[in-house]
Write an enzyme that holds these catalytic residues in place. Structure first.
Site, PDB file in Angstrom:
ATOM      1  N   ASN A 235      34.374  25.962  -7.742  1.00 30.37           N
ATOM      2  CA  ASN A 235      35.063  24.800  -7.159  1.00 30.37           C
ATOM      3  C   ASN A 235      35.058  23.579  -8.074  1.00 30.37           C
ATOM      4  OD1 ASN A 235      32.271  24.617  -6.834  1.00 30.37           O
ATOM      5  ND2 ASN A 235      32.443  23.286  -5.043  1.00 30.37           N
TER       6      ASN A 235
ATOM      7  N   TYR B  99      27.946  31.840  -3.195  1.00 32.96           N
ATOM      8  CA  TYR B  99      28.145  30.402  -3.089  1.00 32.96           C
ATOM      9  C   TYR B  99      29.544  30.135  -2.549  1.00 32.96           C
ATOM     10  CZ  TYR B  99      29.124  25.563  -4.075  1.00 32.96           C
ATOM     11  OH  TYR B  99      29.493  24.261  -3.925  1.00 32.96           O
TER      12      TYR B  99
ATOM     13  N   GLN C 118      12.684 -14.845   5.812  1.00 34.65           N
ATOM     14  CA  GLN C 118      11.434 -15.608   5.919  1.00 34.65           C
ATOM     15  C   GLN C 118      10.858 -15.762   4.518  1.00 34.65           C
ATOM     16  OE1 GLN C 118       7.964 -13.596   7.240  1.00 34.65           O
ATOM     17  NE2 GLN C 118       6.969 -15.433   8.027  1.00 34.65           N
TER      18      GLN C 118
ATOM     19  N   LYS D 277       9.004  -0.851   2.285  1.00 35.83           N
ATOM     20  CA  LYS D 277       8.282   0.033   3.216  1.00 35.83           C
ATOM     21  C   LYS D 277       9.154   0.531   4.360  1.00 35.83           C
ATOM     22  CE  LYS D 277       5.018  -1.735   5.993  1.00 35.83           C
ATOM     23  NZ  LYS D 277       3.660  -2.177   6.383  1.00 35.83           N
TER      24      LYS D 277
ATOM     25  N   LYS E 236      28.655  25.034   1.392  1.00 38.51           N
ATOM     26  CA  LYS E 236      28.819  23.573   1.357  1.00 38.51           C
ATOM     27  C   LYS E 236      30.265  23.205   1.666  1.00 38.51           C
ATOM     28  CE  LYS E 236      30.521  21.137  -1.621  1.00 38.51           C
ATOM     29  NZ  LYS E 236      31.090  20.369  -2.731  1.00 38.51           N
TER      30      LYS E 236
ATOM     31  N   ARG F  45       0.808  -1.228   0.000  1.00 43.46           N
ATOM     32  CA  ARG F  45       0.000   0.000   0.000  1.00 43.46           C
ATOM     33  C   ARG F  45       0.840   1.275   0.000  1.00 43.46           C
ATOM     34  NH1 ARG F  45      -3.566  -1.484   4.829  1.00 43.46           N
ATOM     35  NH2 ARG F  45      -4.100   0.724   4.842  1.00 43.46           N
TER      36      ARG F  45
HETATM   37  C1  UD1 Z   1      -0.793  -7.694  13.763  1.00 42.09           C
HETATM   38  C2  UD1 Z   1      -1.337  -8.488  14.933  1.00 42.09           C
HETATM   39  C3  UD1 Z   1      -2.615  -7.828  15.449  1.00 42.09           C
HETATM   40  C4  UD1 Z   1      -2.322  -6.397  15.827  1.00 42.09           C
HETATM   41  C5  UD1 Z   1      -1.690  -5.644  14.656  1.00 42.09           C
HETATM   42  C6  UD1 Z   1      -1.215  -4.279  15.109  1.00 42.09           C
HETATM   43  C7  UD1 Z   1      -0.768 -10.832  14.524  1.00 42.09           C
HETATM   44  C8  UD1 Z   1      -1.279 -12.156  14.088  1.00 42.09           C
HETATM   45  N1  UD1 Z   1      -1.643  -9.836  14.493  1.00 42.09           N
HETATM   46  O1  UD1 Z   1      -1.760  -7.776  12.718  1.00 42.09           O
HETATM   47  O2  UD1 Z   1      -3.126  -8.515  16.566  1.00 42.09           O
HETATM   48  O3  UD1 Z   1      -3.497  -5.749  16.250  1.00 42.09           O
HETATM   49  O4  UD1 Z   1      -0.533  -6.344  14.164  1.00 42.09           O
HETATM   50  O5  UD1 Z   1      -0.829  -3.515  14.004  1.00 42.09           O
HETATM   51  O6  UD1 Z   1       0.373 -10.723  14.908  1.00 42.09           O
HETATM   52  N2  UD1 Z   1       5.349  -9.916   9.170  1.00 42.09           N
HETATM   53  C9  UD1 Z   1       6.369 -10.709   8.735  1.00 42.09           C
HETATM   54  N3  UD1 Z   1       6.076 -11.940   8.207  1.00 42.09           N
HETATM   55  C10 UD1 Z   1       4.810 -12.394   8.118  1.00 42.09           C
HETATM   56  C11 UD1 Z   1       3.758 -11.566   8.546  1.00 42.09           C
HETATM   57  C12 UD1 Z   1       4.059 -10.341   9.073  1.00 42.09           C
HETATM   58  O7  UD1 Z   1       7.543 -10.332   8.826  1.00 42.09           O
HETATM   59  O8  UD1 Z   1       4.649 -13.524   7.650  1.00 42.09           O
HETATM   60  C13 UD1 Z   1       5.667  -8.601   9.758  1.00 42.09           C
HETATM   61  C14 UD1 Z   1       5.178  -7.430   8.927  1.00 42.09           C
HETATM   62  O9  UD1 Z   1       6.209  -6.957   8.082  1.00 42.09           O
HETATM   63  C15 UD1 Z   1       4.849  -6.391   9.983  1.00 42.09           C
HETATM   64  C16 UD1 Z   1       4.441  -7.233  11.193  1.00 42.09           C
HETATM   65  O10 UD1 Z   1       4.991  -8.509  10.993  1.00 42.09           O
HETATM   66  O11 UD1 Z   1       5.999  -5.633  10.321  1.00 42.09           O
HETATM   67  C17 UD1 Z   1       2.925  -7.309  11.382  1.00 42.09           C
HETATM   68  O12 UD1 Z   1       2.318  -7.960  10.306  1.00 42.09           O
HETATM   69  P1  UD1 Z   1       0.924  -7.502   9.709  1.00 42.09           P
HETATM   70  O13 UD1 Z   1       0.593  -8.378   8.575  1.00 42.09           O
HETATM   71  O14 UD1 Z   1       0.915  -6.037   9.502  1.00 42.09           O
HETATM   72  O15 UD1 Z   1      -0.049  -7.891  10.925  1.00 42.09           O
HETATM   73  P2  UD1 Z   1      -1.484  -7.309  11.198  1.00 42.09           P
HETATM   74  O16 UD1 Z   1      -2.477  -8.062  10.365  1.00 42.09           O
HETATM   75  O17 UD1 Z   1      -1.471  -5.861  11.092  1.00 42.09           O
END
Ligand code: UD1
Ligand code: MG
Length: 449
Positions: free
Chosen positions: A375, A355, A80, A27, A340, A20
């Protein structure tokens, strides 16, 4: 006897896609107050006492790895692939978890405003006997989309994801920020017992709370202000987080003796340093690496990055200080002057349209309007060395490399290509020619035709 210090591993999750943001950049490399989201989080977990940091990234995110290593050279990288949920992401760092830490802090790289004190408070949540998890919660103004913290009295019994809510749970406003502290001793068996039997078919880190309960271990929720746990998924949230951070940075500066005529119209960086009794007029931008001494005034519409300004100097309006500008005390830099990679001695004045690049300018030297250090020859940069008490007449070009001795005078409009001796006058322009009544004759000739 002094209590033994608890050891801490931080696992920072950054494997999310961040679609997004609509960006070619990952991001977590988008910036707030002059540094990446990732850098904010890595700094905060280190300040909260993590002696080891594991970063979980998506495959191919070399730029994320590079940024992390630049900031924390011994950060350990885990990839991952595929991304199967937050518990799965934490388990990507299994080798680090197996290292035997008292506390494991789980942080999200896209949640950059969490203060080190809050991470530290989460860790203290683990200090009770039988405690396996401390989850960070906040009272949401709109809980939709967040996991809910289900409590019985003071005990956290479960975290339920929005899509998996049961009857009556939708109106719980106490939400999961996502960040957790997990007791190291029981972390691996708990994480490995989590399944993906939920609406999204993911391994949810949040299920660790129920997993702990099944083993007669307890969990607790620690609360934080909503603005501190703001997560960033798009550029609107990025701007909202920037606003929160700017407010914090300016409040800290004002508490330390800085006056902003209109704080809402100044932008600071995470590391902007101010002395006392600094006055900043509206519409001033401070990029990273700026240090401002006591009693400095910065007038409206000035732009400073990587510059050091000595005490009692006056900068602007409309001044630009670029990286490597190093100004001693009582320097005056006026409108449309750019500096600079240059050192300016005490009392140097460059008040209009100049400058100064790759130069050193001695104390009390006056740089006239329109003076330019030439320069760059299109390939390399060259230095200009100007002594103390020099007077450089307006509209002069100093063609580097060139040296001007102490006390010298440069005549207005000169193009200086050779070194000038101390106390000499250098004139490098054509002499004025005057033809008496030429103009009158010229007009008369044209009026006839
Ligand atoms: C998560 C929480 C939710 C909380 C919310 C707050 C879980 C299951 N849910 O949901 O309870 O209210 O955050 O914002 O934890 N990420 C990975 N690998 C993955 C999935 C996620 O590295 O496989 C990382 C994402 O980059 C991010 C973070 O984990 O930094 C959270 O993941 P995201 O998918 O945003 O979780 P939410 O659905 O927002
Ligand atoms: Mg999220």
């Amino acid at each position: 006897m002094k209590a033994q210090k608890r050891t801490c591993l931080a696992i920072v999750l950054a494997a999310g896609e961040g679609k997004r943001m609509r960006s070619a950049r990952p991001k977590v490399l988008h910036e707030l107050a002059g540094r990446s989201l990732l850098a904010h989080v890595l700094t905060a977990v280190a300040a909260a006492g993590a002696e080891r940091v594991a970063l979980v990234v998506a495959p191919g995110h070399e730029a994320v790895v590079k940024e992390a290593k630049a900031l924390a050279p011994d950060v350990e990288i885990f990839v991952q692939s595929p991304a199967l949920g937050t518990a799965h992401a934490v388990l990507a760092a299994k080798a680090a978890i197996a290292g035997g830490y008292d506390d494991i802090l789980v942080a999200f790289a896209d949640t950059p405003l969490v203060r080190p004190e809050t991470f530290a408070r989460l860790r203290t949540g683990l200090e009770s006997p039988g405690r396996a998890v401390a989850a960070l919660g906040f009272l949401a103004s709109d809980p939709r989309g967040y996991g809910r913290l289900i409590q019985e009295g003071e005990t956290l019994v479960a975290i339920r994801e929005d899509r998996d809510l049961r009857d009556g749970e939708a109106d719980i406003f106490f939400c999961n920020a996502g960040l957790m502290a997990i007791a190291g001793a029981t972390a691996l068996p708990l994480l490995e017992s989590i399944d993906r039997a939920n609406a999204q078919g993911e391994y949810y880190l949040t299920d660790i709370v129920a997993a702990a309960r099944r083993r007669q271990l307890s969990a607790v929720a620690i609360d934080a202000p909503e603005e501190e746990v703001l997560g960033i998924n798009d550029r609107l949230q990025l701007a909202a987080a920037e606003a929160v951070l700017q407010t914090r940075l300016k409040a800290a500066a004002m508490r330390n003796g800085v006056t902003f005529v209109d704080p809402s119209r100044v932008t600071l960086s995470y590391d902007t340093q101010f002395g006392r009794d600094v006055l900043v007029e509206p519409d001033v931008f401070f990029g990273p690496g700026v240090t401002i001494g006591d009693g400095v005034t910065i007038r409206a519409f000035s732009h400073l990055v990587g510059a050091a300004v000595g005490p009692r100097s006056i900068i602007g309006p409309f001044a630009r200080l670029r990286p490597g500008a190093s100004l001693a005390e009582e320097v005056h830099i006026g409108n449309f002057v750019e500096v600079k990679a240059s050192t300016l001695g005490p009392g140097v004045k460059a008040n209009h349209l100049a400058y100064i690049g790759d130069a050193s300018i001695g104390a009390k030297t006056n740089v006239g309007a329109g003076v330019i250090t030439c320069n760059y020859d299109g390939f390399a940069k060259f230095r200009t060395d100007v002594g103390e008490g020099v007077f450089i007449g307006v509209n002069s070009a100093l063609v580097a490399p060139v040296k001007i001795g102490d006390g010298a005078y440069i005549g207005t409009g000169s193009v200086i290509t050779q070194d000038v001796a101390p106390d000499a006058l250098a004139l490098a322009r054509s002499r004025q020619v005057e033809k008496p009544s030429w103009a009158k004759d010229f007009r008369a000739k044209h009026q006839k035709t």
